[in-house]
Every structure is written in C-alpha cells, then in structure tokens.
Motif scaffolding. Structure first.
Motif, PDB file in Angstrom:
ATOM      1  N   GLU A  11      71.631  67.452  30.698  1.00 21.45           N
ATOM      2  CA  GLU A  11      71.539  68.080  32.016  1.00 21.45           C
ATOM      3  C   GLU A  11      72.703  67.671  32.917  1.00 21.45           C
ATOM      4  N   LEU A  12      73.173  66.439  32.780  1.00 23.23           N
ATOM      5  CA  LEU A  12      74.306  65.970  33.575  1.00 23.23           C
ATOM      6  C   LEU A  12      75.529  66.861  33.366  1.00 23.23           C
ATOM      7  N   HIS A  13      75.756  67.288  32.144  1.00 24.89           N
ATOM      8  CA  HIS A  13      76.890  68.169  31.848  1.00 24.89           C
ATOM      9  C   HIS A  13      76.655  69.572  32.415  1.00 24.89           C
ATOM     10  N   LEU A  14      75.421  70.029  32.367  1.00 20.56           N
ATOM     11  CA  LEU A  14      75.116  71.383  32.847  1.00 20.56           C
ATOM     12  C   LEU A  14      75.300  71.505  34.354  1.00 20.56           C
ATOM     13  N   THR A  15      75.107  70.418  35.089  1.00 19.10           N
ATOM     14  CA  THR A  15      75.262  70.467  36.543  1.00 19.10           C
ATOM     15  C   THR A  15      76.710  70.721  36.960  1.00 19.10           C
ATOM     16  N   ARG A  16      77.647  70.538  36.045  1.00 14.33           N
ATOM     17  CA  ARG A  16      79.060  70.775  36.348  1.00 14.33           C
ATOM     18  C   ARG A  16      79.455  72.238  36.218  1.00 14.33           C
ATOM     19  N   LEU A  17      78.601  73.045  35.601  1.00 10.34           N
ATOM     20  CA  LEU A  17      78.914  74.463  35.413  1.00 10.34           C
ATOM     21  C   LEU A  17      78.595  75.245  36.678  1.00 10.34           C
ATOM     22  N   ARG A  18      79.455  76.159  37.050  1.00 12.92           N
ATOM     23  CA  ARG A  18      79.273  76.981  38.239  1.00 12.92           C
ATOM     24  C   ARG A  18      79.404  78.455  37.879  1.00 12.92           C
ATOM     25  N   SER A  19      78.524  79.244  38.421  1.00 13.53           N
ATOM     26  CA  SER A  19      78.607  80.686  38.230  1.00 13.53           C
ATOM     27  C   SER A  19      77.740  81.348  39.293  1.00 13.53           C
ATOM     28  N   PRO A  20      78.128  82.449  39.863  1.00 12.44           N
ATOM     29  CA  PRO A  20      79.391  83.140  39.678  1.00 12.44           C
ATOM     30  C   PRO A  20      80.555  82.279  40.173  1.00 12.44           C
ATOM     31  N   VAL A  21      81.738  82.572  39.660  1.00 11.37           N
ATOM     32  CA  VAL A  21      82.904  81.736  39.910  1.00 11.37           C
ATOM     33  C   VAL A  21      83.258  81.699  41.390  1.00 11.37           C
ATOM     34  N   ASP A  22      83.193  82.821  42.079  1.00 10.29           N
ATOM     35  CA  ASP A  22      83.427  82.896  43.529  1.00 10.29           C
ATOM     36  C   ASP A  22      84.833  82.443  43.899  1.00 10.29           C
ATOM     37  N   LEU A  23      85.830  83.155  43.399  1.00  8.59           N
ATOM     38  CA  LEU A  23      87.212  82.848  43.727  1.00  8.59           C
ATOM     39  C   LEU A  23      87.489  83.193  45.180  1.00  8.59           C
ATOM     40  N   ASP A  24      88.142  82.299  45.898  1.00  8.65           N
ATOM     41  CA  ASP A  24      88.468  82.527  47.296  1.00  8.65           C
ATOM     42  C   ASP A  24      89.810  83.236  47.383  1.00  8.65           C
ATOM     43  N   LEU A  25      89.766  84.546  47.494  1.00  9.53           N
ATOM     44  CA  LEU A  25      90.984  85.349  47.575  1.00  9.53           C
ATOM     45  C   LEU A  25      91.345  85.673  49.027  1.00  9.53           C
ATOM     46  N   ARG A  26      90.591  85.128  49.956  1.00  5.60           N
ATOM     47  CA  ARG A  26      90.791  85.333  51.394  1.00  5.60           C
ATOM     48  C   ARG A  26      90.562  86.773  51.837  1.00  5.60           C
ATOM     49  N   ALA A  27      90.062  87.614  50.965  1.00  2.33           N
ATOM     50  CA  ALA A  27      89.767  88.996  51.340  1.00  2.33           C
ATOM     51  C   ALA A  27      88.278  89.172  51.613  1.00  2.33           C
ATOM     52  N   HIS A  28      87.477  88.155  51.289  1.00  2.00           N
ATOM     53  CA  HIS A  28      86.026  88.312  51.393  1.00  2.00           C
ATOM     54  C   HIS A  28      85.559  88.607  52.809  1.00  2.00           C
TER      55      HIS A  28
END
Length: 66
Positions: free
Chosen positions: A21-38
């Motif tokens: 579980e410790l390893h799974l907590t490092r995964l993020r999704s959706p990626v949510d890239l900050d393109l400054r257009a949001h």
C-alpha cells in the motif's frame, strides 16, 4: 494515466498482485498537468477551477437525451 475509474481498477489489480500500500499511495491519477490554460477553459465552460486530483465525481457533464 486514465480516468478515476481506470485508476481504481489499476490499484485493485496491483493490490491483488501484492504491491504494498505504501507504494500505491505514490501513484496519482488523473495526471492533471498544469498547462496554465485551466483557468480560461474552466471559465469558458462555467466549471470550477479545481485540480482534478482534488475533485471528486464526474469531470464531464452528462449529456441529455435529444
């Protein structure tokens, strides 16, 4: 990468494969890239300017039958 649903399925498969579980907590999704257009896009579509990693529920409006 992928939808929240896909990410939950991925986590379940990894748990079943024995990934700690410790390893799974490092995964993020959706990626949510900050393109400054949001901000502009959110304003245009009258949506909140909240990063996807901090939001819950659907990210797209449901289509109404024609």
């Amino acid at each position: 990468m992928g939808s929240c649903h896909t990410h939950q399925q991925r986590l379940q498969l990894l748990r079943e494969a024995g990934v700690p579980e410790l390893h799974l907590t490092r995964l993020r999704s959706p990626v949510d890239l900050d393109l400054r257009a949001h901000t502009i896009i959110a304003h245009t579509h009258q949506r909140p300017n909240t990063p996807l990693t901090r939001s819950t529920g659907l990210i797209h409006r449901q289509k109404t039958p024609a």
